[in-house]
Scaffold this active site. Structure first.
Site, mmCIF file in Angstrom:
data_model
loop_
_atom_site.group_PDB
_atom_site.id
_atom_site.type_symbol
_atom_site.label_atom_id
_atom_site.label_comp_id
_atom_site.label_asym_id
_atom_site.label_seq_id
_atom_site.Cartn_x
_atom_site.Cartn_y
_atom_site.Cartn_z
ATOM 1 N N GLY A 40 -4.440 21.503 34.484
ATOM 2 C CA GLY A 40 -4.295 20.330 33.608
ATOM 3 C C GLY A 40 -2.964 19.658 33.884
ATOM 4 C CG LEU A 41 -2.521 15.299 33.286
ATOM 5 C CD1 LEU A 41 -2.644 14.182 32.247
ATOM 6 C CD2 LEU A 41 -1.948 14.758 34.596
ATOM 7 C CB SER A 44 -2.264 19.542 29.494
ATOM 8 O OG SER A 44 -2.184 20.609 30.419
ATOM 9 N N GLY A 45 -0.506 21.916 27.886
ATOM 10 C CA GLY A 45 -0.541 23.108 27.034
ATOM 11 C C GLY A 45 -0.954 24.388 27.755
ATOM 12 C CE LYS A 46 -0.657 23.311 33.681
ATOM 13 N NZ LYS A 46 -0.160 22.067 33.077
ATOM 14 C CB SER A 47 2.983 27.547 29.864
ATOM 15 O OG SER A 47 3.072 27.165 31.195
ATOM 16 C CB SER A 114 -3.905 23.826 40.400
ATOM 17 O OG SER A 114 -4.383 24.046 39.094
HETATM 18 P P1 ADP Z 1 2.033 22.999 30.513
HETATM 19 O O1 ADP Z 1 2.114 24.470 30.784
HETATM 20 O O2 ADP Z 1 0.632 22.477 30.560
HETATM 21 O O3 ADP Z 1 2.984 22.178 31.325
HETATM 22 P P2 ADP Z 1 3.385 23.647 28.051
HETATM 23 O O4 ADP Z 1 2.549 24.703 27.412
HETATM 24 O O5 ADP Z 1 4.625 24.073 28.791
HETATM 25 O O6 ADP Z 1 2.443 22.754 28.988
HETATM 26 O O7 ADP Z 1 3.842 22.556 27.004
HETATM 27 C C1 ADP Z 1 2.932 21.991 26.100
HETATM 28 C C2 ADP Z 1 3.711 21.520 24.874
HETATM 29 O O8 ADP Z 1 2.792 20.906 23.980
HETATM 30 C C3 ADP Z 1 4.368 22.676 24.137
HETATM 31 O O9 ADP Z 1 5.620 22.254 23.658
HETATM 32 C C4 ADP Z 1 3.389 22.933 22.983
HETATM 33 O O10 ADP Z 1 4.029 23.479 21.851
HETATM 34 C C5 ADP Z 1 2.892 21.522 22.691
HETATM 35 N N1 ADP Z 1 1.572 21.444 22.066
HETATM 36 C C6 ADP Z 1 1.277 20.616 21.038
HETATM 37 N N2 ADP Z 1 -0.004 20.746 20.649
HETATM 38 C C7 ADP Z 1 -0.547 21.687 21.468
HETATM 39 C C8 ADP Z 1 -1.859 22.251 21.544
HETATM 40 N N3 ADP Z 1 -2.852 21.876 20.711
HETATM 41 N N4 ADP Z 1 -2.100 23.189 22.491
HETATM 42 C C9 ADP Z 1 -1.101 23.561 23.354
HETATM 43 N N5 ADP Z 1 0.163 23.057 23.305
HETATM 44 C C10 ADP Z 1 0.442 22.126 22.376
#
Ligand code: ADP
Length: 208
Positions: A40-41, A44-47, A114
């Site tokens: 995902g972008l 987006s919330g992956k980690s 990815s």
């Molecule tokens: P990625 O790994 O995709 O780059 P991160 O998990 O590092 O993204 O960051 C996502 C951010 O969005 C975090 O600060 C997280 O707390 C926030 N967030 C807000 N709403 C959500 C949600 N519904 N699911 C996952 N993360 C969320």
């Protein structure tokens, strides 16, 4: 750029057979191994989802490990940048690392932007279809950019970071992911719950 080529070609290296195999480790762990691939972008919330899932699996006695894009780029892929060629090499390394971790009996939770379908399909073919679950962590570019917990989008907009997915590099959405999580609609707990449900339904980490 990728590291220089090794002196000895792999055709001259003989694979060393082990006395303990993957199935033995499944029996010891009392569960199967495999990989859950989060794409995902950025932001987006992956980690976030992968780490919460790891905690839930840990509490259930399931051995898992998070591979995270930023962390990998501090070590194994520290020599690589974000060109098309380097992104490909980055995922090749991650695929090989994942194969070892899966062989070691772990459930790998891989959180990587990815952005190219071709690279994700490469990982799938390398680890084996039966071991691979693709989770598309979906979120609009606008919301991702607003979240930006590490300030990457801001640096990309300022031109400090080049080839940044969602700003100056493309993202190819998965065509048939095993699961899609829309993080603008689902909170983290619900997303994790949906994955656990899927794992149970598919008997992915079936206790052995
Ligand atoms: P990625 O790994 O995709 O780059 P991160 O998990 O590092 O993204 O960051 C996502 C951010 O969005 C975090 O600060 C997280 O707390 C926030 N967030 C807000 N709403 C959500 C949600 N519904 N699911 C996952 N993360 C969320």
């Amino acid at each position: 750029m990728a590291d220089k080529k090794p002196d000895m070609k792999s055709e001259h290296i003989v694979w060393h057979e082990t006395l303990v195999n993957r199935h033995d480790r499944h029996v010891l762990n009392k569960h199967r191994s495999g990989i859950i691939w989060f794409t995902g972008l950025p932001s987006s919330g992956k980690s976030t989802i992968a780490h919460h899932l790891e905690k839930e699996l840990f509490d259930r006695g399931i051995r898992s490990y998070v591979l995270d894009g930023d962390n990998i780029r501090h070590g194994i892929s520290a020599t690589l940048g974000f060109s098309r060629e380097d992104r490909k090499e980055n995922l090749r390394r991650i695929a090989e690392l994942s194969r070892l971790l899966i062989d070691a009996g772990l459930v790998v939770l891989a959180a990587f932007v990815s952005p190219y379908r071709e690279d994700r399909e490469f990982v799938r073919s390398r680890v084996g279809e039966d071991n691979f679950i693709e989770v598309y962590v979906k979120c609009s570019p606008e919301t991702c950019e607003k979240r930006d917990p590490k300030g990457h989008y801001a640096r990309a907009r300022a031109g400090i970071v080049k080839n940044y997915t969602g700003v100056s590099a493309p993202y190819e959405e998965p065509e048939a992911p095993t699961l899609t999580l829309d993080t603008e609609k689902l909170d983290v707990v619900t997303s994790v719950g949906n994955i656990l449900e899927l794992l149970e339904k598919q008997k992915f980490i079936l206790l052995v």
